[in-house]
Design a protein around this motif. Structure first.
Motif, PDB file in Angstrom:
ATOM      1  N   ALA A 214       5.724 -14.115   2.630  1.00  9.32           N
ATOM      2  CA  ALA A 214       6.828 -13.165   2.786  1.00  9.32           C
ATOM      3  C   ALA A 214       7.453 -12.825   1.430  1.00  9.32           C
ATOM      4  CB  ALA A 214       7.882 -13.755   3.717  1.00  9.32           C
ATOM      5  N   LEU A 215       7.686 -13.823   0.590  1.00 10.97           N
ATOM      6  CA  LEU A 215       8.301 -13.593  -0.719  1.00 10.97           C
ATOM      7  C   LEU A 215       7.388 -12.787  -1.635  1.00 10.97           C
ATOM      8  CD1 LEU A 215       9.874 -17.126  -1.204  1.00 10.97           C
ATOM      9  CD2 LEU A 215      11.121 -14.981  -0.820  1.00 10.97           C
ATOM     10  N   LEU A 216       6.085 -13.067  -1.575  1.00  7.52           N
ATOM     11  CA  LEU A 216       5.129 -12.298  -2.383  1.00  7.52           C
ATOM     12  C   LEU A 216       5.078 -10.852  -1.915  1.00  7.52           C
ATOM     13  CD1 LEU A 216       2.214 -14.877  -2.719  1.00  7.52           C
ATOM     14  CD2 LEU A 216       3.841 -14.178  -4.498  1.00  7.52           C
ATOM     15  N   ALA A 217       5.160 -10.650  -0.572  1.00  7.85           N
ATOM     16  CA  ALA A 217       5.173  -9.286  -0.038  1.00  7.85           C
ATOM     17  C   ALA A 217       6.436  -8.543  -0.480  1.00  7.85           C
ATOM     18  CB  ALA A 217       5.082  -9.333   1.486  1.00  7.85           C
ATOM     19  N   LEU A 218       7.580  -9.229  -0.474  1.00  4.44           N
ATOM     20  CA  LEU A 218       8.833  -8.626  -0.934  1.00  4.44           C
ATOM     21  C   LEU A 218       8.745  -8.207  -2.402  1.00  4.44           C
ATOM     22  CD1 LEU A 218      11.616 -10.837   0.690  1.00  4.44           C
ATOM     23  CD2 LEU A 218      11.388  -8.342   0.916  1.00  4.44           C
ATOM     24  N   ALA A 219       8.211  -9.098  -3.217  1.00  4.82           N
ATOM     25  CA  ALA A 219       8.094  -8.797  -4.651  1.00  4.82           C
ATOM     26  C   ALA A 219       7.131  -7.642  -4.887  1.00  4.82           C
ATOM     27  CB  ALA A 219       7.617 -10.045  -5.391  1.00  4.82           C
ATOM     28  N   ASP A 220       6.012  -7.651  -4.197  1.00  5.74           N
ATOM     29  CA  ASP A 220       5.007  -6.590  -4.365  1.00  5.74           C
ATOM     30  C   ASP A 220       5.573  -5.242  -3.927  1.00  5.74           C
ATOM     31  OD1 ASP A 220       2.110  -5.810  -4.823  1.00  5.74           O
ATOM     32  OD2 ASP A 220       2.350  -5.217  -2.721  1.00  5.74           O
ATOM     33  N   THR A 221       6.261  -5.224  -2.785  1.00  7.55           N
ATOM     34  CA  THR A 221       6.847  -3.974  -2.297  1.00  7.55           C
ATOM     35  C   THR A 221       7.963  -3.496  -3.223  1.00  7.55           C
ATOM     36  OG1 THR A 221       6.340  -4.562  -0.011  1.00  7.55           O
ATOM     37  CG2 THR A 221       8.030  -2.894  -0.334  1.00  7.55           C
ATOM     38  N   GLY A 222       8.780  -4.430  -3.726  1.00  4.43           N
ATOM     39  CA  GLY A 222       9.842  -4.065  -4.665  1.00  4.43           C
ATOM     40  C   GLY A 222       9.281  -3.413  -5.913  1.00  4.43           C
ATOM     41  N   ILE A 223       8.153  -3.933  -6.412  1.00  3.55           N
ATOM     42  CA  ILE A 223       7.515  -3.341  -7.595  1.00  3.55           C
ATOM     43  C   ILE A 223       7.011  -1.941  -7.270  1.00  3.55           C
ATOM     44  CG2 ILE A 223       5.496  -3.518  -9.097  1.00  3.55           C
ATOM     45  CD1 ILE A 223       5.848  -6.586  -8.946  1.00  3.55           C
ATOM     46  N   ARG A 224       6.333  -1.804  -6.127  1.00  3.10           N
ATOM     47  CA  ARG A 224       5.751  -0.514  -5.748  1.00  3.10           C
ATOM     48  C   ARG A 224       6.838   0.549  -5.538  1.00  3.10           C
ATOM     49  NH1 ARG A 224       4.853   1.562  -0.923  1.00  3.10           N
ATOM     50  NH2 ARG A 224       5.249  -0.420   0.143  1.00  3.10           N
ATOM     51  N   LEU A 225       7.960   0.150  -4.967  1.00  2.00           N
ATOM     52  CA  LEU A 225       9.048   1.094  -4.693  1.00  2.00           C
ATOM     53  C   LEU A 225      10.069   1.159  -5.841  1.00  2.00           C
ATOM     54  CD1 LEU A 225       9.732   0.153  -0.953  1.00  2.00           C
ATOM     55  CD2 LEU A 225       8.372   2.061  -1.826  1.00  2.00           C
ATOM     56  N   GLU A 226       9.815   0.364  -6.897  1.00  2.00           N
ATOM     57  CA  GLU A 226      10.698   0.294  -8.072  1.00  2.00           C
ATOM     58  C   GLU A 226      12.085  -0.208  -7.691  1.00  2.00           C
ATOM     59  OE1 GLU A 226      10.635   3.966 -10.214  1.00  2.00           O
ATOM     60  OE2 GLU A 226       8.514   3.749 -10.772  1.00  2.00           O
ATOM     61  N   LEU A 227      12.119  -1.092  -6.728  1.00  3.77           N
ATOM     62  CA  LEU A 227      13.362  -1.782  -6.365  1.00  3.77           C
ATOM     63  C   LEU A 227      13.355  -3.116  -7.108  1.00  3.77           C
ATOM     64  CD1 LEU A 227      13.313  -1.004  -2.525  1.00  3.77           C
ATOM     65  CD2 LEU A 227      14.648   0.170  -4.294  1.00  3.77           C
ATOM     66  N   TRP A 228      13.633  -3.055  -8.390  1.00  4.35           N
ATOM     67  CA  TRP A 228      13.398  -4.176  -9.284  1.00  4.35           C
ATOM     68  C   TRP A 228      14.260  -5.392  -8.964  1.00  4.35           C
ATOM     69  CZ3 TRP A 228       9.025  -3.168 -11.222  1.00  4.35           C
ATOM     70  CH2 TRP A 228       8.660  -1.858 -11.556  1.00  4.35           C
ATOM     71  N   ARG A 229      15.487  -5.165  -8.578  1.00  2.00           N
ATOM     72  CA  ARG A 229      16.360  -6.291  -8.277  1.00  2.00           C
ATOM     73  C   ARG A 229      15.848  -7.070  -7.060  1.00  2.00           C
ATOM     74  NH1 ARG A 229      20.892  -7.545 -10.433  1.00  2.00           N
ATOM     75  NH2 ARG A 229      21.069  -5.481 -11.419  1.00  2.00           N
ATOM     76  N   ASP A 230      15.430  -6.328  -6.028  1.00  2.00           N
ATOM     77  CA  ASP A 230      14.878  -6.979  -4.836  1.00  2.00           C
ATOM     78  C   ASP A 230      13.622  -7.778  -5.191  1.00  2.00           C
ATOM     79  OD1 ASP A 230      16.856  -5.957  -3.215  1.00  2.00           O
ATOM     80  OD2 ASP A 230      15.680  -4.230  -2.549  1.00  2.00           O
ATOM     81  N   ALA A 231      12.796  -7.176  -6.046  1.00  2.09           N
ATOM     82  CA  ALA A 231      11.552  -7.828  -6.445  1.00  2.09           C
ATOM     83  C   ALA A 231      11.830  -9.115  -7.222  1.00  2.09           C
ATOM     84  CB  ALA A 231      10.705  -6.879  -7.280  1.00  2.09           C
TER      85      ALA A 231
ATOM     86  N   MET B  43       5.641 -11.535 -11.659  1.00  2.51           N
ATOM     87  CA  MET B  43       6.840 -11.769 -12.470  1.00  2.51           C
ATOM     88  C   MET B  43       6.753 -11.037 -13.800  1.00  2.51           C
ATOM     89  SD  MET B  43       9.658 -13.268 -11.916  1.00  2.51           S
ATOM     90  CE  MET B  43      11.145 -13.752 -12.797  1.00  2.51           C
ATOM     91  N   ALA B  44       5.587 -11.052 -14.400  1.00  6.47           N
ATOM     92  CA  ALA B  44       5.411 -10.358 -15.682  1.00  6.47           C
ATOM     93  C   ALA B  44       5.605  -8.852 -15.511  1.00  6.47           C
ATOM     94  CB  ALA B  44       4.018 -10.650 -16.240  1.00  6.47           C
ATOM     95  N   THR B  45       5.099  -8.300 -14.414  1.00  8.67           N
ATOM     96  CA  THR B  45       5.248  -6.861 -14.154  1.00  8.67           C
ATOM     97  C   THR B  45       6.705  -6.496 -13.932  1.00  8.67           C
ATOM     98  OG1 THR B  45       3.059  -6.810 -13.116  1.00  8.67           O
ATOM     99  CG2 THR B  45       4.541  -4.979 -12.619  1.00  8.67           C
ATOM    100  N   ILE B  46       7.444  -7.346 -13.186  1.00  8.98           N
ATOM    101  CA  ILE B  46       8.869  -7.085 -12.940  1.00  8.98           C
ATOM    102  C   ILE B  46       9.650  -7.066 -14.258  1.00  8.98           C
ATOM    103  CG2 ILE B  46      10.976  -8.059 -11.927  1.00  8.98           C
ATOM    104  CD1 ILE B  46       9.122  -9.179  -9.668  1.00  8.98           C
ATOM    105  N   ILE B  47       9.388  -8.039 -15.120  1.00  9.92           N
ATOM    106  CA  ILE B  47      10.101  -8.123 -16.406  1.00  9.92           C
ATOM    107  C   ILE B  47       9.720  -6.952 -17.304  1.00  9.92           C
ATOM    108  CG2 ILE B  47      10.392  -9.503 -18.495  1.00  9.92           C
ATOM    109  CD1 ILE B  47      11.748 -10.664 -15.968  1.00  9.92           C
TER     110      ILE B  47
END
Length: 393
Positions: free
Chosen positions: A297-314, A335-339
């Motif tokens: 679930a957490l990996l899905a949240l991070a992946d979706t946040g990156i795709r939608l550019e919802l960086w804080r959620d990710a 994590m590297a992509t988010i940063i």
């Protein structure tokens, strides 16, 4: 010694009776008359019994010697068979060859001789011989079946199985072999019938039957029955959802709650790709609502946040992840992509990319029998050919 004393005493007293005998027996026959002592007649009977006992003694000795010889021969045969088993288990070719030369010393008659040869030098001719004798027919058919499988001869395999079914249809091995052959030949309808037969004869557990039936339904093109029988298999859910777009969200959600799978998450989110980012994230949170802090679930949240550019959620999702789960290659890259893209910190992103991973486990399809990873689910393992042993882990 006691028997000798009793015998001598008996003779002594019998002698005294003869000397003082006043009882006589007169026998008349054919014009002759014979008078004998009754004690003498009795003594003669006793002597005759004693002589018969003496005559039996040599035969008893012979029997004992024969028994010892038989036991000795049996012991040697048992020792030989033990060596045969060890050679077979260790697959010692040299030992097998030596034991095969000694076979006629211990086993000359069929079927024992042929059975021993089947262990030491199994070949088609040996199995054919075994199959021609009633007491070893089933063993011979088994050998011919395995031989045909090894050489990849489906026609010969089918011929052997037909004979085995005709003569030993209720044998567990025969029922299982017919089922396995139906799978190899992709005869899914026959496989379903044979699976029902295995269950009826208590040769298949309820779980194995359910999983097997679900897989076979999918192969016959009935994704709905497959999903209903095993809704936890992501592959069944994906197939059923593809056929039923209206029910797809519920189908994928049901499967995710049983077996969280990356493919399920991606298929689910594709259903909402035309919606605004906020609604897409809301749909994802509905998918993972049962266990929002689980690793998938957490990996899905991070992946979706990156795709939608919802960086804080990710980032929040990854921070929770890193507090509870080991760093994997996927988590490190997320994590590297988010940063890098969300906070534009290139140096920190490179530091994340250089961190050593703590676990190689990323999740995927794996065979529970041979532990080999595969790219997707299939009814038979591509490595060991086992039936419905591939699961998502």
């Amino acid at each position: 010694m006691l028997k000798l004393i009793i015998t001598l005493a008996s003779l002594f007293f019998a002698g005294l009776l003869i000397v003082n005998d006043h009882w006589f027996i007169t026998v008349s026959a054919v014009g002759y008359e014979v008078t004998v002592s009754s004690i003498l007649v009795l003594l003669s009977i006793l002597v005759l019994i004693y002589l018969l006992r003496l005559i039996k003694t040599p035969f008893r000795w012979i029997s004992q010697l024969s028994g010892k010889r038989t036991l000795s021969k049996q012991s040697k045969r048992e020792a030989y068979l033990k060596n045969v088993m060890l050679a077979v288990l260790e697959n010692n070719a040299i030992q097998k060859a030596q034991l095969l030369k000694q076979k006629n010393t211990y086993f000359k008659k069929e079927p024992e001789a042929v059975i021993v040869q089947a262990f030491l030098a199994p070949d088609k001719s040996v199995f054919t011989t075994l199959s021609e004798q009633k007491e070893t027919e089933l063993a011979g058919l088994y050998g011919l079946y395995e031989s045909a499988k090894k050489t990849g001869n489906p026609e010969e395999t089918e011929t052997v199985l037909k004979k085995a079914t005709a003569n030993y249809g209720n044998n567990p091995w025969v029922m299982q072999a017919v089922f396995d052959f139906a799978l190899v030949e992709h005869d899914w309808e026959k496989a379903i019938m044979q699976l029902d037969l295995l269950k009826k004869n208590q040769l298949s557990s309820k779980e194995d039957y359910r999983n097997g039936l679900a897989a076979l339904h999918l192969k016959t093109g009935d994704a709905q029955k497959a999903f209903e029988a095993d809704s936890g298999n992501p592959f069944f859910a994906l197939s059923y959802a593809a056929e039923n777009p209206k029910k797809a969200p519920d189908i994928l959600m049901t499967s995710w709650r049983i077996t969280p799978c990356t493919e399920t998450y991606l298929a689910y989110m594709k259903l909402f790709e035309e919606l605004p980012a906020g609604k897409q994230m809301k749909a994802l949170k509905k998918l993972i609502a049962k266990d929002p802090t689980s690793r998938p679930a957490l990996l899905a949240l991070a992946d979706t946040g990156i795709r939608l550019e919802l960086w804080r959620d990710a980032k929040e999702a990854m921070e929770v992840y890193l507090q509870s789960y080991p760093l994997t290659k996927q988590a490190r890259q997320l994590m590297a992509t988010i940063i890098r893209k969300g906070w534009h910190h290139e140096e920190e992103a490179r530091l994340w990319e250089s961190k050593p991973i703590e676990s190689d486990s990323e999740g995927g399809w794996i065979c529970t029998k041979c532990n080999r990873l595969t790219t997707e689910w299939d009814i038979l393992c591509p490595n060991c050919n086992a039936f419905v042993t591939i699961i998502y882990r």
